[in-house]
Write a protein that holds these residues in place. Structure first.
Motif, PDB file in Angstrom:
ATOM      1  N   GLY A 267       0.751  -1.325   0.424  1.00 50.72           N
ATOM      2  CA  GLY A 267       0.326   0.084   0.155  1.00 50.72           C
ATOM      3  C   GLY A 267       0.929   1.225   0.137  1.00 50.72           C
ATOM      4  O   GLY A 267       0.083   2.141   0.271  1.00 50.72           O
ATOM      5  N   ALA A 268       2.233   0.887  -0.562  1.00 47.83           N
ATOM      6  CA  ALA A 268       2.740   2.499  -0.297  1.00 47.83           C
ATOM      7  C   ALA A 268       2.469   3.434  -1.263  1.00 47.83           C
ATOM      8  O   ALA A 268       2.837   4.055  -1.337  1.00 47.83           O
ATOM      9  N   GLN A 269       1.551   2.989  -2.084  1.00 48.41           N
ATOM     10  CA  GLN A 269       1.479   4.053  -3.051  1.00 48.41           C
ATOM     11  C   GLN A 269       0.175   3.906  -3.327  1.00 48.41           C
ATOM     12  O   GLN A 269      -0.570   4.634  -4.127  1.00 48.41           O
ATOM     13  N   GLY A 270      -0.631   4.080  -2.387  1.00 48.18           N
ATOM     14  CA  GLY A 270      -2.251   3.176  -1.329  1.00 48.18           C
ATOM     15  C   GLY A 270      -2.908   2.163  -2.135  1.00 48.18           C
ATOM     16  O   GLY A 270      -2.443   1.185  -3.138  1.00 48.18           O
ATOM     17  N   ILE A 271      -4.457   2.174  -2.314  1.00 44.74           N
ATOM     18  CA  ILE A 271      -5.320   1.469  -2.466  1.00 44.74           C
ATOM     19  C   ILE A 271      -6.222   2.233  -3.934  1.00 44.74           C
ATOM     20  O   ILE A 271      -6.848   2.867  -3.443  1.00 44.74           O
ATOM     21  N   ASP A 272      -6.294   1.343  -4.843  1.00 49.35           N
ATOM     22  CA  ASP A 272      -7.578   1.769  -5.905  1.00 49.35           C
ATOM     23  C   ASP A 272      -8.721   0.169  -5.875  1.00 49.35           C
ATOM     24  O   ASP A 272      -8.484  -0.357  -6.128  1.00 49.35           O
ATOM     25  N   ASP A 273      -9.503   1.561  -4.790  1.00 42.57           N
ATOM     26  CA  ASP A 273     -10.844   0.681  -4.813  1.00 42.57           C
ATOM     27  C   ASP A 273     -11.407   0.374  -5.936  1.00 42.57           C
ATOM     28  O   ASP A 273     -12.478  -0.458  -6.460  1.00 42.57           O
ATOM     29  N   THR A 274     -11.085   1.213  -7.213  1.00 41.04           N
ATOM     30  CA  THR A 274     -11.776   0.115  -8.152  1.00 41.04           C
ATOM     31  C   THR A 274     -11.717  -0.931  -9.485  1.00 41.04           C
ATOM     32  O   THR A 274     -11.728  -1.723  -9.760  1.00 41.04           O
ATOM     33  N   ILE A 275     -10.558  -1.883  -8.501  1.00 43.16           N
ATOM     34  CA  ILE A 275      -9.787  -3.072  -9.525  1.00 43.16           C
ATOM     35  C   ILE A 275     -10.624  -4.098  -9.059  1.00 43.16           C
ATOM     36  O   ILE A 275     -10.329  -5.327  -8.893  1.00 43.16           O
ATOM     37  N   PHE A 276     -11.084  -3.551  -7.627  1.00 40.42           N
ATOM     38  CA  PHE A 276     -12.379  -4.844  -6.889  1.00 40.42           C
ATOM     39  C   PHE A 276     -12.931  -5.823  -7.416  1.00 40.42           C
ATOM     40  O   PHE A 276     -13.765  -5.151  -8.316  1.00 40.42           O
ATOM     41  N   PRO A 277     -13.291  -6.569  -7.591  1.00 37.25           N
ATOM     42  CA  PRO A 277     -12.248  -7.844  -7.021  1.00 37.25           C
ATOM     43  C   PRO A 277     -11.328  -8.572  -7.730  1.00 37.25           C
ATOM     44  O   PRO A 277     -11.044  -8.257  -8.747  1.00 37.25           O
ATOM     45  N   GLN A 278      -9.767  -8.407  -7.335  1.00 37.73           N
ATOM     46  CA  GLN A 278      -8.870  -9.308  -7.411  1.00 37.73           C
ATOM     47  C   GLN A 278      -8.785 -10.502  -7.140  1.00 37.73           C
ATOM     48  O   GLN A 278      -8.894 -10.777  -6.141  1.00 37.73           O
ATOM     49  N   LYS A 279      -7.943 -11.616  -8.268  1.00 33.46           N
ATOM     50  CA  LYS A 279      -7.053 -13.042  -7.450  1.00 33.46           C
ATOM     51  C   LYS A 279      -6.018 -13.410  -8.028  1.00 33.46           C
ATOM     52  O   LYS A 279      -5.365 -13.109  -8.796  1.00 33.46           O
ATOM     53  N   MET A 280      -5.605 -13.797  -6.832  1.00 37.52           N
ATOM     54  CA  MET A 280      -4.231 -14.859  -7.745  1.00 37.52           C
ATOM     55  C   MET A 280      -4.672 -16.175  -7.987  1.00 37.52           C
ATOM     56  O   MET A 280      -5.502 -17.040  -7.665  1.00 37.52           O
ATOM     57  N   GLU A 281      -3.921 -16.769  -9.150  1.00 37.75           N
ATOM     58  CA  GLU A 281      -5.085 -17.812  -9.148  1.00 37.75           C
ATOM     59  C   GLU A 281      -3.933 -19.064  -9.398  1.00 37.75           C
ATOM     60  O   GLU A 281      -2.902 -18.663 -10.044  1.00 37.75           O
ATOM     61  N   VAL A 282      -3.717 -20.255  -9.197  1.00 35.64           N
ATOM     62  CA  VAL A 282      -2.537 -21.384  -8.924  1.00 35.64           C
ATOM     63  C   VAL A 282      -3.333 -22.430  -9.689  1.00 35.64           C
ATOM     64  O   VAL A 282      -4.122 -23.591  -9.396  1.00 35.64           O
ATOM     65  N   ASP A 283      -2.407 -23.256 -10.511  1.00 40.01           N
ATOM     66  CA  ASP A 283      -2.557 -23.836 -11.210  1.00 40.01           C
ATOM     67  C   ASP A 283      -2.185 -25.210 -10.919  1.00 40.01           C
ATOM     68  O   ASP A 283      -2.976 -26.167 -10.374  1.00 40.01           O
ATOM     69  N   TYR A 284      -1.038 -25.108  -9.530  1.00 39.11           N
ATOM     70  CA  TYR A 284      -1.021 -26.370  -9.271  1.00 39.11           C
ATOM     71  C   TYR A 284       0.306 -25.735  -8.134  1.00 39.11           C
ATOM     72  O   TYR A 284       1.100 -24.710  -8.761  1.00 39.11           O
ATOM     73  N   VAL A 285       0.249 -26.736  -7.259  1.00 35.50           N
ATOM     74  CA  VAL A 285       1.576 -26.396  -6.038  1.00 35.50           C
ATOM     75  C   VAL A 285       2.177 -27.967  -5.867  1.00 35.50           C
ATOM     76  O   VAL A 285       1.463 -28.685  -5.895  1.00 35.50           O
ATOM     77  N   ARG A 286       3.679 -27.998  -6.194  1.00 31.58           N
ATOM     78  CA  ARG A 286       4.384 -29.422  -6.192  1.00 31.58           C
ATOM     79  C   ARG A 286       5.335 -29.161  -5.400  1.00 31.58           C
ATOM     80  O   ARG A 286       6.299 -28.638  -5.023  1.00 31.58           O
ATOM     81  N   TYR A 287       5.892 -30.548  -4.001  1.00 28.93           N
ATOM     82  CA  TYR A 287       6.638 -30.244  -3.497  1.00 28.93           C
ATOM     83  C   TYR A 287       7.103 -31.509  -3.686  1.00 28.93           C
ATOM     84  O   TYR A 287       7.423 -32.722  -4.051  1.00 28.93           O
ATOM     85  N   TYR A 288       8.566 -31.931  -4.305  1.00 26.48           N
ATOM     86  CA  TYR A 288       9.711 -32.359  -4.144  1.00 26.48           C
ATOM     87  C   TYR A 288      10.605 -32.611  -3.032  1.00 26.48           C
ATOM     88  O   TYR A 288      11.454 -31.753  -2.809  1.00 26.48           O
ATOM     89  N   LYS A 289      11.315 -34.019  -2.436  1.00 28.41           N
ATOM     90  CA  LYS A 289      12.292 -34.263  -1.999  1.00 28.41           C
ATOM     91  C   LYS A 289      13.957 -33.755  -2.302  1.00 28.41           C
ATOM     92  O   LYS A 289      13.770 -34.865  -3.021  1.00 28.41           O
ATOM     93  N   MET A 290      14.172 -33.518  -1.415  1.00 30.73           N
ATOM     94  CA  MET A 290      16.193 -33.705  -1.564  1.00 30.73           C
ATOM     95  C   MET A 290      16.223 -35.037  -1.841  1.00 30.73           C
ATOM     96  O   MET A 290      16.065 -35.793  -0.787  1.00 30.73           O
ATOM     97  N   ILE A 291      17.185 -35.196  -2.340  1.00 28.26           N
ATOM     98  CA  ILE A 291      17.775 -36.715  -2.615  1.00 28.26           C
ATOM     99  C   ILE A 291      19.228 -37.008  -1.486  1.00 28.26           C
ATOM    100  O   ILE A 291      20.012 -36.036  -2.042  1.00 28.26           O
TER     101      ILE A 291
END
Length: 293
Positions: A267-291
């Protein structure tokens, strides 16, 4: 412990604490112990070129509908400002965190709740996926607009070295809407963090960060935290071998996905209330073990 007499003074060598205490005479004639601090001897950490398993140990492909899977995700709830003067109230409502069409959507809305002017969601894997080392990759499309502050990041589960930043933080992806398309990878520790302007950070411009999905990844080993965007390394922080103040990344961490509104950075430059709603979309989350090697 070992006592040694040197020139009429006794030195107590506290091997377990890494310090030496000397018995010296003070003005009262009494002997007092005064510490002589010996800094820790750096340990040489060798890069063994660790690799990672080819198949994810844990993943969410979001191939279902409704709320995020309770077996994999929990929520941080509330509107305390979260240490950054953020303006949202985090909920566990379907309106703020939902899965459909193969994707997770974390949605920020302009609506009042419990004294806050916006709602959003902050998903966590704490006590569901807590990991020490490994590879995490998240495919995501970011929101846009002044006041948005999405993040894909990691925090210590046990806080073995103390409260933030002593136990560390890994920011796989951060973005602020007023600085469109500049995406940041950072680590924070007691020695290196943003409030004293010593944080370790790299920034990459991704021209379509808010219109296309991109792959945000961390490869975490005993030697280094490395960041990759779309398979290209953009960040490296190597273990200096000088202890937890620089490298607390030898304990369990968990993953967070959230969309903050406002705050010290977002919010360092304020919040534009005209933009909402806004979303972050996530296609997948994957965790791989270290060998291990």
């Amino acid at each position: 412990m070992i006592y040694r007499k040197i020139k009429n003074a006794y030195f107590l060598i506290a091997l377990s604490a890494g310090s030496i205490f000397s018995c010296q005479s003070c003005s009262s004639g009494k002997e007092v112990e005064q510490p002589i601090i010996i800094p820790p001897t750096p340990v040489v950490v060798v890069d063994k070129n660790w690799t990672f398993e080819a198949t994810p140990f844990w993943a969410d492909e979001f191939d279902y509908t409704g709320l995020p899977a309770t077996a994999k995700w929990d929520y941080d709830l509330g509107g305390s400002g979260w240490g950054n003067n953020e303006k949202e109230y985090y909920t566990n409502a379907l309106a703020n965190a939902s899965v459909a069409d193969g994707k997770l959507s974390i949605t920020a809305k302009k609506e009042s709740m419990n004294g806050m002017a916006y709602t959003s969601a902050r998903l966590v894997t704490r006590n569901k996926l807590d990991v020490l080392y490994g590879r995490i990759e998240v495919s995501a499309k970011l929101p846009t607009g002044k006041g948005t502050w999405p993040a894909i990041w990691m925090l210590p589960t046990d806080r073995a070295y103390g409260d933030w930043p002593k136990s560390g933080e890994i920011d796989i992806m951060e973005h602020v809407g007023y600085d469109q398309n500049n995406v940041h990878f950072s680590t924070h520790t007691e020695a290196y963090y943003f409030k004293i302007n010593t944080q370790k950070t790299s920034t990459k411009n991704i021209p379509d960060a808010s219109t296309a999905f991109h792959k945000y990844r961390v490869d975490w080993t005993p030697y280094a935290v490395r960041g990759y965007y779309d398979g290209v390394m953009v960040f490296e922080f190597a273990n200096e071998g000088t202890g937890y103040k620089v490298w607390p990344f030898d304990k369990r961490f968990h993953l967070l996905l959230n969309l903050a509104i406002g705050g010290d950075w977002g919010g360092a430059q304020g919040i534009d209330d005209t933009i909402f709603p806004q979303k972050m979309e996530v296609d997948y989350v994957r965790y791989y073990k270290m060998i291990e090697k």
